[in-house]
Design a protein around this motif. Structure first.
Motif, PDB file in Angstrom:
ATOM      1  N   HIS A 200       0.818  -1.214   0.000  1.00 30.36           N
ATOM      2  CA  HIS A 200       0.000   0.000   0.000  1.00 30.36           C
ATOM      3  C   HIS A 200       0.854   1.267   0.000  1.00 30.36           C
ATOM      4  O   HIS A 200       0.351   2.351  -0.282  1.00 30.36           O
ATOM      5  N   ASN A 201       2.167   1.139   0.330  1.00 26.91           N
ATOM      6  CA  ASN A 201       2.994   2.338   0.447  1.00 26.91           C
ATOM      7  C   ASN A 201       4.422   2.009   0.005  1.00 26.91           C
ATOM      8  O   ASN A 201       5.290   1.685   0.815  1.00 26.91           O
ATOM      9  N   LEU A 202       4.670   2.117  -1.281  1.00 27.50           N
ATOM     10  CA  LEU A 202       5.991   1.777  -1.809  1.00 27.50           C
ATOM     11  C   LEU A 202       7.103   2.737  -1.357  1.00 27.50           C
ATOM     12  O   LEU A 202       8.246   2.309  -1.185  1.00 27.50           O
ATOM     13  N   PRO A 203       6.817   4.034  -1.140  1.00 28.40           N
ATOM     14  CA  PRO A 203       7.858   4.878  -0.547  1.00 28.40           C
ATOM     15  C   PRO A 203       8.337   4.366   0.815  1.00 28.40           C
ATOM     16  O   PRO A 203       9.526   4.461   1.133  1.00 28.40           O
ATOM     17  N   PHE A 204       7.420   3.821   1.634  1.00 25.29           N
ATOM     18  CA  PHE A 204       7.829   3.217   2.905  1.00 25.29           C
ATOM     19  C   PHE A 204       8.772   2.039   2.660  1.00 25.29           C
ATOM     20  O   PHE A 204       9.744   1.838   3.389  1.00 25.29           O
ATOM     21  N   VAL A 205       8.465   1.239   1.642  1.00 27.09           N
ATOM     22  CA  VAL A 205       9.300   0.080   1.319  1.00 27.09           C
ATOM     23  C   VAL A 205      10.709   0.530   0.961  1.00 27.09           C
ATOM     24  O   VAL A 205      11.707  -0.022   1.444  1.00 27.09           O
ATOM     25  N   MET A 206      10.805   1.548   0.135  1.00 24.47           N
ATOM     26  CA  MET A 206      12.120   2.024  -0.285  1.00 24.47           C
ATOM     27  C   MET A 206      12.861   2.716   0.859  1.00 24.47           C
ATOM     28  O   MET A 206      14.082   2.569   1.003  1.00 24.47           O
ATOM     29  N   LEU A 207      12.125   3.459   1.697  1.00 27.28           N
ATOM     30  CA  LEU A 207      12.736   4.062   2.885  1.00 27.28           C
ATOM     31  C   LEU A 207      13.287   2.975   3.800  1.00 27.28           C
ATOM     32  O   LEU A 207      14.412   3.074   4.304  1.00 27.28           O
ATOM     33  N   GLY A 208      12.504   1.929   4.012  1.00 28.13           N
ATOM     34  CA  GLY A 208      12.951   0.830   4.869  1.00 28.13           C
ATOM     35  C   GLY A 208      14.191   0.158   4.321  1.00 28.13           C
ATOM     36  O   GLY A 208      15.123  -0.161   5.068  1.00 28.13           O
ATOM     37  N   ALA A 209      14.231  -0.061   2.998  1.00 27.22           N
ATOM     38  CA  ALA A 209      15.406  -0.680   2.376  1.00 27.22           C
ATOM     39  C   ALA A 209      16.642   0.202   2.558  1.00 27.22           C
ATOM     40  O   ALA A 209      17.747  -0.299   2.810  1.00 27.22           O
ATOM     41  N   ALA A 210      16.452   1.517   2.450  1.00 31.23           N
ATOM     42  CA  ALA A 210      17.575   2.446   2.620  1.00 31.23           C
ATOM     43  C   ALA A 210      18.117   2.407   4.045  1.00 31.23           C
ATOM     44  O   ALA A 210      19.335   2.386   4.266  1.00 31.23           O
ATOM     45  N   VAL A 211      17.223   2.401   5.029  1.00 30.62           N
ATOM     46  CA  VAL A 211      17.645   2.328   6.428  1.00 30.62           C
ATOM     47  C   VAL A 211      18.346   1.001   6.703  1.00 30.62           C
ATOM     48  O   VAL A 211      19.361   0.950   7.419  1.00 30.62           O
ATOM     49  N   LEU A 212      17.811  -0.082   6.147  1.00 31.26           N
ATOM     50  CA  LEU A 212      18.446  -1.388   6.312  1.00 31.26           C
ATOM     51  C   LEU A 212      19.861  -1.388   5.729  1.00 31.26           C
ATOM     52  O   LEU A 212      20.806  -1.890   6.351  1.00 31.26           O
ATOM     53  N   TRP A 213      20.012  -0.837   4.534  1.00 27.44           N
ATOM     54  CA  TRP A 213      21.318  -0.804   3.893  1.00 27.44           C
ATOM     55  C   TRP A 213      22.314  -0.010   4.733  1.00 27.44           C
ATOM     56  O   TRP A 213      23.462  -0.416   4.929  1.00 27.44           O
ATOM     57  N   PHE A 214      21.879   1.138   5.256  1.00 29.52           N
ATOM     58  CA  PHE A 214      22.734   1.931   6.137  1.00 29.52           C
ATOM     59  C   PHE A 214      23.151   1.130   7.370  1.00 29.52           C
ATOM     60  O   PHE A 214      24.335   1.034   7.714  1.00 29.52           O
ATOM     61  N   GLY A 215      22.172   0.535   8.038  1.00 27.48           N
ATOM     62  CA  GLY A 215      22.462  -0.212   9.263  1.00 27.48           C
ATOM     63  C   GLY A 215      23.323  -1.430   9.030  1.00 27.48           C
ATOM     64  O   GLY A 215      24.091  -1.849   9.913  1.00 27.48           O
ATOM     65  N   TRP A 216      23.233  -1.983   7.817  1.00 27.35           N
ATOM     66  CA  TRP A 216      23.953  -3.217   7.511  1.00 27.35           C
ATOM     67  C   TRP A 216      25.473  -3.017   7.514  1.00 27.35           C
ATOM     68  O   TRP A 216      26.220  -3.970   7.726  1.00 27.35           O
ATOM     69  N   PHE A 217      25.942  -1.796   7.306  1.00 23.70           N
ATOM     70  CA  PHE A 217      27.381  -1.557   7.393  1.00 23.70           C
ATOM     71  C   PHE A 217      27.874  -1.783   8.823  1.00 23.70           C
ATOM     72  O   PHE A 217      28.989  -2.260   9.045  1.00 23.70           O
ATOM     73  N   GLY A 218      27.041  -1.458   9.804  1.00 21.49           N
ATOM     74  CA  GLY A 218      27.372  -1.785  11.187  1.00 21.49           C
ATOM     75  C   GLY A 218      27.167  -3.256  11.477  1.00 21.49           C
ATOM     76  O   GLY A 218      27.940  -3.878  12.217  1.00 21.49           O
ATOM     77  N   PHE A 219      26.147  -3.822  10.881  1.00 27.18           N
ATOM     78  CA  PHE A 219      25.820  -5.241  11.031  1.00 27.18           C
ATOM     79  C   PHE A 219      26.991  -6.114  10.601  1.00 27.18           C
ATOM     80  O   PHE A 219      27.405  -7.039  11.310  1.00 27.18           O
ATOM     81  N   ASN A 220      27.555  -5.829   9.421  1.00 27.17           N
ATOM     82  CA  ASN A 220      28.640  -6.644   8.882  1.00 27.17           C
ATOM     83  C   ASN A 220      30.011  -6.245   9.414  1.00 27.17           C
ATOM     84  O   ASN A 220      30.855  -7.095   9.694  1.00 27.17           O
ATOM     85  N   ALA A 221      30.245  -4.945   9.541  1.00 33.84           N
ATOM     86  CA  ALA A 221      31.593  -4.480   9.897  1.00 33.84           C
ATOM     87  C   ALA A 221      31.785  -4.264  11.388  1.00 33.84           C
ATOM     88  O   ALA A 221      32.888  -3.937  11.822  1.00 33.84           O
ATOM     89  N   GLY A 222      30.732  -4.448  12.182  1.00 34.92           N
ATOM     90  CA  GLY A 222      30.839  -4.180  13.611  1.00 34.92           C
ATOM     91  C   GLY A 222      31.876  -5.031  14.314  1.00 34.92           C
ATOM     92  O   GLY A 222      32.453  -4.612  15.314  1.00 34.92           O
ATOM     93  N   ALA A 223      32.103  -6.249  13.798  1.00 34.44           N
ATOM     94  CA  ALA A 223      33.054  -7.161  14.439  1.00 34.44           C
ATOM     95  C   ALA A 223      34.391  -7.225  13.708  1.00 34.44           C
ATOM     96  O   ALA A 223      35.201  -8.108  13.973  1.00 34.44           O
TER      97      ALA A 223
END
Length: 421
Positions: A200-223
């Motif tokens: 129902h809200n594709l901008p939300f989907v793309m916003l969520g993907a962007a936030v996930l991608w940002f956070g994933w740099f900490g997810f993968n590189a944190g250790a």
């Protein structure tokens, strides 16, 4: 004890990973119908509360030595409430915080498989049981010195499994759990027939993907343990989701005649999933190939639910399970020698491929059996699914007495109708 640069990075990485769960909430919420958007977000947010408390009380203790069941799970009583750490090794509290964010996102991922039809109370009952009986033991087996470590029973026979940031523990585990829940709860009303089952809200989907991608740099590189390793992880976390997005949207263009924003966002997540276990162990050129393969494979896989009849509402199986398997097994082919174990293409033979395959299969079996037992218990006691009337009315109103969109009298109904409600 002074705060070092390493400590600061650990704090920042932990915050980035924690932000991924609200990012996932936006991603999932946009993919649902308007009348289920709040419920979808609440399932992720309540996971943050439940798992955060559980992890500090007994979850972290169950993921490390000493073992309660040798090679399977740590003792929940060895460091209950991290009181022992607080007095003996307070510097490890950052590790507790960092690892808690992994547990949180793992269980939040599962929620996408039961969108639109799961009781919120049943979800609240399921989460503590799953974290305690499924996530913590598998984290111990892979990362805590258990079954799949170099000293474990499986590891000593086949070799230590590589799972740098959570292909086995998080994505394959959550993907299998999502499939089990989707089967137990059954399909939504009108699944495969009702055209209103669409985002129902594709901008939300793309916003969520962007936030996930940002956070994933900490997810993968944190250790990461060195500048060189951190740089490799950062580049791989950039190019794999990028290539996966290109692969997914290219497939859509040739197959359907158009590339979609939903496909682009889903491709990003598929690539992020695929690189998670392999981020520190493959060269960037192979990370690009991995992204292309995972994007195309997941794009195909999401359609299997219609063919095979299981209603994985938001493609947890097609994205997390499929790309998680691809990324985990890819190490058996393309792991570089300078990172430890060499893959088949680098002259390492079939050893690592066998190791990754065995670890994948056993992890899937463990997750499936344990999740089935937990979900069946919840389903047969308090019931896991809302009534047909509540599902048609909208799970937001039925479970939370709220709606995501509230307008002046006379306009709300027209707006929801425009969204296919």
């Amino acid at each position: 004890m002074e705060l070092s640069a390493e400590n600061v990075w650990s704090i920042v990485a932990s915050a980035m990973v924690l932000l991924m769960t609200p990012g996932l909430a936006f991603f999932y919420s946009g993919m649902t119908r308007a009348k289920a958007a709040l419920n979808m977000m609440m399932m992720s947010f309540i996971a943050m509360g439940l798992v955060g408390v559980i992890w500090v009380l007994w979850g972290y203790s169950m993921s490390i030595e000493p073992a309660l069941i040798p090679e399977i799970v740590g003792s929940p009583f060895s460091n209950f409430g991290v009181m022992q750490l607080l007095h003996d090794s307070p510097e490890q509290l950052l590790t507790v915080g960092f690892s808690s964010t992994f547990a949180i996102i793992a269980v939040a991922i599962i929620s996408g498989s039961v969108a639109d039809r799961a009781k919120f109370s049943a979800w609240i009952a399921f989460v503590p049981l799953w974290i305690t009986l499924v996530y913590c033991p598998l984290a111990f087996m892979v990362w805590g010195g258990g079954l799949f470590s170099d000293e474990g029973l499986i590891g000593s026979v086949f070799g230590e499994a590589i799972d740098f940031a959570g292909g086995l523990v998080i994505h394959i585990n959550a993907g299998v759990a999502g499939l089990v829940l989707a089967v137990i709860l059954g399909a939504r009303q009108g699944f495969g027939k009702d055209p209103n089952h669409r985002p129902h809200n594709l901008p939300f989907v793309m916003l969520g993907a962007a936030v996930l991608w940002f956070g994933w740099f900490g997810f993968n590189a944190g250790a990461a343990d060195s500048v060189v390793q951190a740089g490799l992880i950062w580049i791989n976390t950039l190019v794999t989701p990028g290539a996966a997005m290109l692969g997914w949207t290219a497939l859509e263009r040739f197959r359907d005649g158009h590339a979609t924003s939903l496909g682009g966002a889903s491709g990003i997540v598929a690539g992020l999933v695929a690189i998670t276990p392999a981020c520190a162990n493959i060269a960037p050129i192979w990370a690009i190939v991995l992204g292309l393969i995972s994007g195309v494979a997941s794009a195909y896989a999401v359609g299997l639910k219609y063919k095979w009849g299981y209603d994985d509402s938001l493609d947890v199986v097609g994205v997390h399970l499929v790309s998680g398997i691809i990324g985990t097994l890819a190490l058996g082919f393309v792991a570089t020698p300078d990172t430890g174990q060499a893959g088949l293409f680098y002259g390492g033979g079939f050893g690592l491929l066998v190791t990754q395959t065995v670890a994948t299969i056993l992890s899937m079996i463990f997750s499936a059996v344990m999740t089935l037992a937990i979900a069946y218990l919840v389903h047969r006691t308090i019931g896991f699914r809302v009534s047909e009337k509540q599902e048609i009315q909208g799970i937001d109103l039925a479970q939370h007495a709220e709606t995501a969109y509230s307008f002046a009298s006379g306009t709300s109904g027209n707006f929801l109708k425009s969204l296919g409600e």
